[in-house]
Scaffold this motif. Structure first.
Motif, short mmCIF file in Angstrom:
data_model
loop_
_atom_site.label_atom_id
_atom_site.label_comp_id
_atom_site.label_asym_id
_atom_site.label_seq_id
_atom_site.Cartn_x
_atom_site.Cartn_y
_atom_site.Cartn_z
N LEU A 16 0.83 -1.21 0.00
CA LEU A 16 0.00 0.00 0.00
C LEU A 16 0.87 1.25 0.00
CD1 LEU A 16 -2.87 -0.98 2.46
CD2 LEU A 16 -3.09 -0.46 0.04
N VAL A 17 1.88 1.23 0.86
CA VAL A 17 2.78 2.40 0.92
C VAL A 17 3.50 2.58 -0.42
CG1 VAL A 17 4.88 3.30 1.99
CG2 VAL A 17 3.09 2.26 3.41
N VAL A 18 3.94 1.47 -0.98
CA VAL A 18 4.66 1.54 -2.27
C VAL A 18 3.76 2.13 -3.35
CG1 VAL A 18 5.43 0.04 -4.17
CG2 VAL A 18 6.39 -0.24 -1.89
N ILE A 19 2.53 1.67 -3.41
CA ILE A 19 1.61 2.17 -4.44
C ILE A 19 1.35 3.65 -4.24
CG2 ILE A 19 -0.79 2.05 -5.23
CD1 ILE A 19 -0.59 -1.01 -4.80
N THR A 20 1.18 4.07 -2.98
CA THR A 20 0.93 5.50 -2.71
C THR A 20 2.13 6.35 -3.15
OG1 THR A 20 -0.35 4.83 -0.79
CG2 THR A 20 0.27 7.15 -0.93
N VAL A 21 3.31 5.90 -2.75
CA VAL A 21 4.52 6.68 -3.11
C VAL A 21 4.69 6.70 -4.62
CG1 VAL A 21 7.04 6.71 -2.94
CG2 VAL A 21 5.67 6.26 -0.91
N PHE A 22 4.44 5.56 -5.27
CA PHE A 22 4.58 5.50 -6.72
C PHE A 22 3.59 6.44 -7.40
CE2 PHE A 22 6.05 3.76 -10.60
CZ PHE A 22 4.97 3.71 -11.45
N ALA A 23 2.36 6.51 -6.88
CA ALA A 23 1.36 7.40 -7.47
C ALA A 23 1.79 8.87 -7.34
CB ALA A 23 0.01 7.19 -6.79
N LEU B 13 12.05 -2.33 -3.29
CA LEU B 13 13.16 -2.29 -4.26
C LEU B 13 12.65 -1.94 -5.66
CD1 LEU B 13 15.41 -5.31 -3.27
CD2 LEU B 13 16.05 -2.92 -3.29
N ILE B 14 11.56 -2.59 -6.03
CA ILE B 14 10.98 -2.31 -7.36
C ILE B 14 10.54 -0.85 -7.43
CG2 ILE B 14 9.07 -2.87 -8.90
CD1 ILE B 14 9.26 -5.75 -7.87
N LEU B 15 9.95 -0.37 -6.33
CA LEU B 15 9.52 1.04 -6.29
C LEU B 15 10.69 1.98 -6.50
CD1 LEU B 15 7.51 3.38 -5.57
CD2 LEU B 15 8.33 3.12 -3.22
#
Lengths: 120, 141
Positions: A16-23, B13-15
């Motif tokens: 969830l955190v990764v998706i938020t940061v990526f967005a 890592l992917i991020l």
């Protein structure tokens, strides 16, 4: 079993955190890409306007007539070419402006080589 | 232990990789577009400056053609006149500044009947080319 559940939960939270940061990052990068695209568009428009202005100036230098120059230097439809005569100039002179969407892109001053007859 | 699939941290890592790639490509794209825009604007300024100089040269030409005696300076520009003894033509030359590095060089001849012919009307550099610049190694053959 509990260990597996906690790891799954941790992974989910991380996702969830990764998706938020990526967005957020993607939104920022889209803004940068848009700026680059607009800069490219502006550069292309100025280039095209410059070519039209040069054609108009050369036509005016040869003809000395704004109307004929406008027809000779007919450019692309979305550009408008304005010929503004300069008052009190020793030779026919005009300011040539190329406008796109009410924004003046290029403005150059051209003097015609057409003169009256001169006696030796 | 062996069949756990993707572990914790792999998504991060992917991020990091994706964010780095996106950001670098976006910045390269923006830099390239901005440089292109600056180059186009510099070119537009140069063209406008050239036609300003061309207009000044036309005014000076008009004054030369209408003058009985050609003055040494017209509109702040020095006029050089020489006479060709064989043909009795006056060769007149002057330079109109375009930018700090470029000028418009005009040369014309006027015969004894007062008819003028333009011999040169070109943009040229104001500074000599320097072949002593050795910052980059150039293959000499």
């Amino acid at each position: 079993m509990n260990n597996g559940r906690s790891k799954s939960g941790l992974f989910l939270i991380e996702l969830l955190v990764v998706i938020t940061v990526f967005a957020l990052c993607a939104a920022f990068c889209v803004r940068i890409f848009t700026s680059a695209y607009l800069a490219g568009i502006k550069s292309r428009d100025v280039s095209r306007a410059l070519n039209i202005a040069k054609s108009a100036a050369e036509a005016y230098k040869v003809t000395g007539d704004a109307a004929r120059s406008a027809s000779l230097a007919a450019g692309e439809d979305q550009f408008t070419v304005y010929f503004t005569p300069v008052e009190d100039a020793p030779v026919p002179t005009c300011v040539i402006s190329v406008v796109l969407d009410e924004e003046e892109l290029v403005s150059i001053t051209a003097a015609s080589r057409v003169r009256g007859e001169r006696n030796g | 232990m062996g069949k756990e699939g993707m572990g914790v941290g792999s998504a991060s890592l992917i991020l990091i990789f994706a964010v780095l790639c996106l950001t670098i490509f976006a910045l390269i794209s923006l830099t390239s577009a901005e440089n292109d825009k600056v180059l186009t604007e510099v070119n537009a300024e140069l063209v406008a400056a050239y036609y300003e100089a061309d207009t000044l040269a036309e005014y000076i030409l008009d004054e030369i053609l209408s003058a009985d005696v050609i003055p040494e300076t017209i509109r702040g520009i020095d006029i050089k006149e020489t006479v060709d003894f064989f043909t009795d033509e006056s060769i007149i030359a002057f330079r109109c500044p375009v930018t700090e590095e470029k000028e418009l060089y005009v040369q014309l001849s006027i015969d004894m009947f007062g008819y003028a012919e333009i011999l040169n009307w070109k943009m040229q550099d104001t500074q000599e080319w320097s072949d002593e610049d050795d910052k980059l190694p150039v293959w000499q053959g």
